[in-house]
Design an enzyme around this catalytic site. Structure first.
Site, PDB file in Angstrom:
ATOM      1  N   ASP A 106       6.399  -4.048  11.172  1.00 16.84           N
ATOM      2  CA  ASP A 106       6.819  -5.027  10.633  1.00 16.84           C
ATOM      3  C   ASP A 106       6.296  -5.843   9.780  1.00 16.84           C
ATOM      4  O   ASP A 106       6.635  -6.899   9.265  1.00 16.84           O
ATOM      5  CB  ASP A 106       7.452  -6.179  11.818  1.00 16.84           C
ATOM      6  N   GLN A 107       5.288  -5.048   9.270  1.00 19.69           N
ATOM      7  CA  GLN A 107       4.529  -5.865   8.203  1.00 19.69           C
ATOM      8  C   GLN A 107       5.290  -5.792   6.994  1.00 19.69           C
ATOM      9  O   GLN A 107       5.237  -6.772   6.151  1.00 19.69           O
ATOM     10  CB  GLN A 107       3.122  -4.905   8.163  1.00 19.69           C
ATOM     11  N   GLY A 111     -13.682  -5.125   4.155  1.00 21.16           N
ATOM     12  CA  GLY A 111     -12.552  -5.953   3.869  1.00 21.16           C
ATOM     13  C   GLY A 111     -11.793  -6.805   4.853  1.00 21.16           C
ATOM     14  O   GLY A 111     -11.653  -6.559   5.951  1.00 21.16           O
ATOM     15  N   ASN A 112     -11.685  -8.152   4.579  1.00 23.39           N
ATOM     16  CA  ASN A 112     -11.310  -8.823   5.681  1.00 23.39           C
ATOM     17  C   ASN A 112     -10.093  -9.674   5.204  1.00 23.39           C
ATOM     18  O   ASN A 112      -9.622 -10.954   5.520  1.00 23.39           O
ATOM     19  CB  ASN A 112     -12.108 -10.009   5.926  1.00 23.39           C
ATOM     20  N   GLY A 113      -9.070  -8.828   4.447  1.00 22.57           N
ATOM     21  CA  GLY A 113      -7.841  -9.433   3.991  1.00 22.57           C
ATOM     22  C   GLY A 113      -7.154  -9.080   4.892  1.00 22.57           C
ATOM     23  O   GLY A 113      -7.519  -8.601   6.197  1.00 22.57           O
ATOM     24  N   CYS A 134       0.913  -0.990   0.032  1.00 19.54           N
ATOM     25  CA  CYS A 134      -0.057  -0.156   0.181  1.00 19.54           C
ATOM     26  C   CYS A 134       0.706   1.323   0.060  1.00 19.54           C
ATOM     27  O   CYS A 134       0.400   2.264  -0.443  1.00 19.54           O
ATOM     28  CB  CYS A 134      -0.912   0.129   1.194  1.00 19.54           C
ATOM     29  N   ASN A 135       2.108   1.219   0.340  1.00 13.22           N
ATOM     30  CA  ASN A 135       2.877   2.350   0.605  1.00 13.22           C
ATOM     31  C   ASN A 135       3.944   2.530  -0.654  1.00 13.22           C
ATOM     32  O   ASN A 135       4.635   3.411  -0.706  1.00 13.22           O
ATOM     33  CB  ASN A 135       3.673   2.277   1.797  1.00 13.22           C
ATOM     34  N   ARG A 136       4.330   1.068  -1.329  1.00 15.86           N
ATOM     35  CA  ARG A 136       5.453   1.348  -2.129  1.00 15.86           C
ATOM     36  C   ARG A 136       5.052   0.285  -3.498  1.00 15.86           C
ATOM     37  O   ARG A 136       4.423  -0.574  -3.330  1.00 15.86           O
ATOM     38  CB  ARG A 136       6.744   1.032  -1.580  1.00 15.86           C
ATOM     39  N   GLN A 140       5.857  -8.725   3.885  1.00 14.23           N
ATOM     40  CA  GLN A 140       5.613  -8.277   2.502  1.00 14.23           C
ATOM     41  C   GLN A 140       6.803  -8.849   1.538  1.00 14.23           C
ATOM     42  O   GLN A 140       6.605  -9.089   0.283  1.00 14.23           O
ATOM     43  CB  GLN A 140       5.142  -6.757   2.518  1.00 14.23           C
TER      44      GLN A 140
END
Length: 409
Positions: free
Chosen positions: A113-114, A187-189, A50-52, A118
């Site tokens: 730490d997500q 959303g449930n991801g 989502c950020n990059r 990723q």
């Protein structure tokens, strides 16, 4: 061969520009397959969050190609105006960037730490589509190892931050407490579950939308209620806060859906998706406050986080050194292997004559020679790699070249 990457992130481009170059998991795999087909690219990995968005490649040094142009082909973009938002890195700079990135030291929220998961998932997708190569495989694997080591040995004291945590903190500073608020998460991801869990922990009453055809198969955080996605607009007027965090290519909340909607109270909408989930025009309606991913940027580093940065940086530098040692030795391994084989053969020729004069059975001689060969290989390995660790690179390369000349025919 050299390692190259191009990247666009939250620090360089707004969410709408980043959205143009975002990939879903499925699209990333297909894109990598097409990218690897291009002449001069030995391996590639796409990291899309989502950020990059980052495109990594092992590139033939003689190849003339532009990763930005290759990316634009994949996205059917025929305009060079977006190139100013991208950063290009090669060699040492690219490697350093990935190690710091996987360690959470380049994230919008420092220390989160997500990104570690990723980076690991990006490598996994590349493996599934057979687009990685030896250099990228080792690079990403060692970067993940550095991130895990930091997570274990240097726990950032403010926990496991994410964008939703920062959003809750920002709202709290503005006097808006989510405790006891009626909240809906669309959303449930992975992102949706993190948002629902964070809101639950903050004391909110949380309902999660689930696609009807998947209703019985989806797990949501314990304590949350669920409704079908199609019922979201019926439930929305009852809500104080709505978070949308899906991977849908379409808006989950559109302007037209609010035209005749009667809100029972003011509502906060938080869009955590890239591309956007909530049509920006929704924010113009009275009583609606809309935030997107870029609303929560901050340059502030918590004091307790700052204390751990040097320790984290030390781990990153140590792991980077290990990678560069591997990379420098990668091309030397075949040469060292040949030197080792020549040395073993040379020794065998010298020992055969005295061995023939011994009173040993042939089987015993063969077993002895086999044992001697293994011992010689270990000795040569120890000597050569010991030299590599105790000498500078140029001196070691000269030693290898000298040993090669010794056995030239």
């Amino acid at each position: 061969m050299s390692i190259s990457m191009i990247g666009i992130d939250h620090s360089m481009a707004p969410v709408d520009i980043r959205a143009l170059f975002a990939f879903t998991r499925k699209n990333a795999g297909e894109a990598m397959e097409k990218l690897k087909e291009q002449p001069g690219i030995d391996g590639c990995i796409i990291l899309s969050t989502c950020n990059r968005l980052e495109v990594w490649a092992s590139v033939d040094d003689t190849a003339e190609l532009s990763l930005y142009k290759e990316l634009c082909k994949l996205k059917n973009i025929n305009d060079d105006q977006y190139e100013i938002y991208f950063t290009k890195r090669e060699g040492h700079a690219a490697v350093e960037h990935l190690f710091y990135l996987a360690s959470g030291l380049k994230s919008q929220i420092l220390g989160e730490d997500q990104i570690l998961t990723q980076v690991k998932d990006a490598l996994g997708i590349a493996r599934e589509h057979f687009t990685t190569d030896g250099a990228l495989e080792v690079l990403f694997r060692m970067a993940v190892t550095a991130g895990k080591k930091i997570k274990t040995e240097v726990p950032f004291s403010h926990g496991n931050p994410s964008v939703i945590h920062q959003a809750i903190e920002m709202l709290d500073r503005q006097g808006y407490c989510v405790q006891d608020k009626v909240c809906m998460v669309i959303g449930n991801g992975e992102m949706g579950k993190v948002a629902a869990q964070a809101l639950m922990e903050a004391g909110a009453d949380v309902t999660v939308t689930v696609r009807q055809y998947r209703s019985g198969m989806v797990n949501i955080p314990f304590g949350c209620k669920r409704i079908n996605y199609g019922e979201r607009m019926d439930y929305l007027p009852k809500c104080d806060l709505v978070v949308s965090a899906t991977a849908s290519p379409n808006f989950t909340l559109r302007e037209e859906l609010f035209e005749n909607l009667e809100l029972e109270k003011s509502i906060v909408l938080i869009d955590l998706a890239v591309p956007r989930d909530i049509e920006p025009e929704v924010g113009r309606f009275e009583g609606v406050t809309l935030y997107d991913m870029d609303s929560f940027k901050t340059d502030e580093k918590p004091a307790e986080l700052q204390e751990h940065l040097e320790a984290a940086g030390k781990i990153v530098r140590e792991q980077m050194d290990e990678f560069f040692k591997w990379l420098e030795g990668k091309d030397l391994i075949p040469r060292i292997q040949e030197i080792k084989e020549n040395a073993v053969n040379d020794f065998n020729l010298r020992i055969m004559k005295p061995l023939k004069n011994t009173h040993m059975e042939e089987l015993e001689k063969e077993q002895l020679l086999s044992a001697v060969d293994r011992a010689m290989e270990k000795v040569v390995n120890k000597m050569l790699f010991g030299l590599r660790d105790s000498m500078n690179e140029q001196a070691f390369l000269e030693c290898v070249a000298g040993l090669e000349k010794t056995y030239e025919k």
